[in-house]
Design a protein around this motif. Structure first.
Motif, PDB file in Angstrom:
ATOM      1  N   ARG A   1       0.731  -1.219   0.019  1.00  0.00           N
ATOM      2  CA  ARG A   1       0.010   0.680   0.020  1.00  0.00           C
ATOM      3  C   ARG A   1       0.209   1.171   0.098  1.00  0.00           C
ATOM      4  N   MET A   2       2.444   1.161   0.543  1.00  0.00           N
ATOM      5  CA  MET A   2       3.394   2.342   0.470  1.00  0.00           C
ATOM      6  C   MET A   2       3.220   2.582  -0.784  1.00  0.00           C
ATOM      7  N   LEU A   3       3.648   1.660  -1.902  1.00  0.00           N
ATOM      8  CA  LEU A   3       4.061   1.904  -2.436  1.00  0.00           C
ATOM      9  C   LEU A   3       3.080   2.089  -3.342  1.00  0.00           C
ATOM     10  N   LEU A   4       2.031   2.159  -3.623  1.00  0.00           N
ATOM     11  CA  LEU A   4       1.030   2.303  -3.975  1.00  0.00           C
ATOM     12  C   LEU A   4       0.649   3.623  -3.934  1.00  0.00           C
TER      13      LEU A   4
ATOM     14  N   ALA B   1       2.465   6.699   3.892  1.00  0.00           N
ATOM     15  CA  ALA B   1       1.667   5.953   4.466  1.00  0.00           C
ATOM     16  C   ALA B   1       1.428   6.846   5.796  1.00  0.00           C
ATOM     17  N   GLY B   2      -0.051   6.541   5.958  1.00  0.00           N
ATOM     18  CA  GLY B   2      -0.571   6.885   7.074  1.00  0.00           C
ATOM     19  C   GLY B   2      -0.604   8.706   7.274  1.00  0.00           C
ATOM     20  N   GLY B   3      -0.391   9.239   5.852  1.00  0.00           N
ATOM     21  CA  GLY B   3      -0.140  10.663   5.379  1.00  0.00           C
ATOM     22  C   GLY B   3       1.781  11.127   5.468  1.00  0.00           C
ATOM     23  N   ARG B   4       2.558  10.268   6.012  1.00  0.00           N
ATOM     24  CA  ARG B   4       3.638  10.342   6.112  1.00  0.00           C
ATOM     25  C   ARG B   4       4.995   9.995   5.425  1.00  0.00           C
ATOM     26  N   PRO B   5       5.433  10.884   4.168  1.00  0.00           N
ATOM     27  CA  PRO B   5       6.046   9.982   3.008  1.00  0.00           C
ATOM     28  C   PRO B   5       6.943   8.721   3.614  1.00  0.00           C
ATOM     29  N   LEU B   6       7.541   8.077   3.109  1.00  0.00           N
ATOM     30  CA  LEU B   6       8.818   7.146   3.468  1.00  0.00           C
ATOM     31  C   LEU B   6       9.426   6.952   2.584  1.00  0.00           C
TER      32      LEU B   6
END
Length: 382
Positions: free
Chosen positions: A271-274, A279-284
């Motif tokens: 989901r982070m990649l998509l 993730a959760g509004g936080r950019p990784l």
């Protein structure tokens, strides 16, 4: 139309696998099924939170961690890796792929971070495993099916690697597996943090991947599946029990295939990649880093030479990229990979799709088994 449960159950009922869990998600619509048992004895039913040795679907996770270091400014894609991996600063290359390991020439240029990320560093598996330089990957580095407790510590491992010539010049050919283990050592040295610590701090904790790591703690062993391979008659024989090789942290955490994880943990990473790295509004990761990871990096000739593993598809950073619809489940742009312990995980950004399959039977070779192909056909049809 059959459902996901029935698709997986058919492969349990015919004795192919003791159990499996699968997920097919498009946006907020998520279908999950868990079938069979955690072992051949039926000790416990398979569950959504069962823990598996995920083997080579470790590779996309580790590639994402390398891209984090690129974004941190600690490394750059076109930097020679010799800055952090001096063992690879002055590699030699066998004169031809079939040459003896002492018939070598100097590398024409340094190995770069980009070479390592795209599996074109010159080390790894081609279609022919019998080549002298490839044989040393098995005997000296314990490359092959994951056996975490048998591999030397990173510095010793890199020392052994430095004595093995490259099979091809840097950048010339796609070769499987070894580059991902090199990525793991690169992360540790460039960050100054052990690979398990870096992954936990930068990926697993932010994403809530609470069951992902290089070992299974004692209080989670009851959820850890047993791992099998088929003998010559097709009967399943035990390779590793829950209290076996993953019950303690190995000295060499393998970036190529050492992680254990669960369905929902890998889904969180997907989901982070998509979400283009968020993730959760936080950019990784930045959208550009995700784009590079999930874009084919190979030339047509490199794709063709990698047919044994890639089946005509391309390779990004840490995973394959479909470049054409060869089979019903191939969608141009689909990114992900499969693991030799019976795992597969892919995302397709154009449709917002995630597919994850986890089982506990070793693959008999690079070709995907019927269970995976049945799963992919189902996912493509729904």
């Amino acid at each position: 139309m059959t459902n996901l449960h029935d698709t997986l159950q058919a492969n349990v009922s015919n004795g192919s696998v003791p159990g499996a869990v699968g997920l097919v998600a498009r946006g907020d619509r998520v279908e999950v099924a868990a079938v069979g048992s955690v072992d051949v004895d039926g000790t416990a039913p398979m569950a959504r939170d069962s823990i598996f040795r995920i083997a080579s679907i470790t590779k996309p996770v580790v590639a994402a961690a390398v891209m984090m270091l690129v974004e941190d400014g600690r490394i750059a894609l076109d930097d020679p890796v010799g800055q952090w991996l001096p063992e690879l600063a002055k590699p030699t290359v066998v004169r031809t792929p079939g040459s003896a390991v002492d018939d070598v020439v100097p590398a024409a240029r340094p190995i770069t971070v980009r070479d390592v990320l795209s599996s074109r560093a010159g080390h790894g598996f081609p279609s022919d495993f019998s080549l002298p330089a490839v044989q040393l990957l098995f005997s000296e580095l314990k490359q092959g099916p994951p056996r975490p407790q048998l591999v030397a510590a990173p510095d010793e491992w890199m020392g052994a690697l430095s004595r093995i010539p490259l099979l091809y010049q840097p950048g010339d050919a796609w070769l499987y597996n070894t580059s991902s283990d090199i990525q793991g050592v690169l992360i540790a040295r460039a960050s100054g943090r052990p690979l398990p610590v870096f992954l936990a701090e930068r990926l697993f904790e932010p994403l809530g991947m609470t069951d992902t790591g290089f070992e299974v703690p004692a209080d989670k062993l009851d959820r850890f599946t047993s791992y099998y391979q088929a003998d010559e008659e097709g009967a399943l024989e035990l390779v590793d029990a829950p209290d076996g090789q993953w019950s303690s942290l190995p000295v060499f955490p393998s970036g190529a295939g050492g992680l254990v994880s669960t369905l929902d943990d890998w889904h969180a990473f997907a989901r982070m990649l998509l979400a283009e790295g968020t993730a959760g509004g936080r950019p990784l990761l930045s959208p550009e880093s995700v784009r590079q990871m999930t874009t084919d990096q190979l030339t047509p000739s490199q794709r063709a030479a990698g047919t044994l593993f890639l089946e005509g598809q391309g390779w990004g950073f840490g995973g394959s990229v479909d470049v054409e619809a060869i089979d019903p489940w191939n969608v141009p742009g689909r990114y992900g990979w499969l693991g030799g312990t019976g795992t597969a995980a892919h995302i397709t950004a154009s449709t917002g799709t995630v597919t994850i399959l986890l089982s506990q039977r070793a693959m008999s070779g690079p070709t995907a088994p019927d269970l995976m192909r049945d799963f992919w056909r189902y996912a493509a049809a729904v």
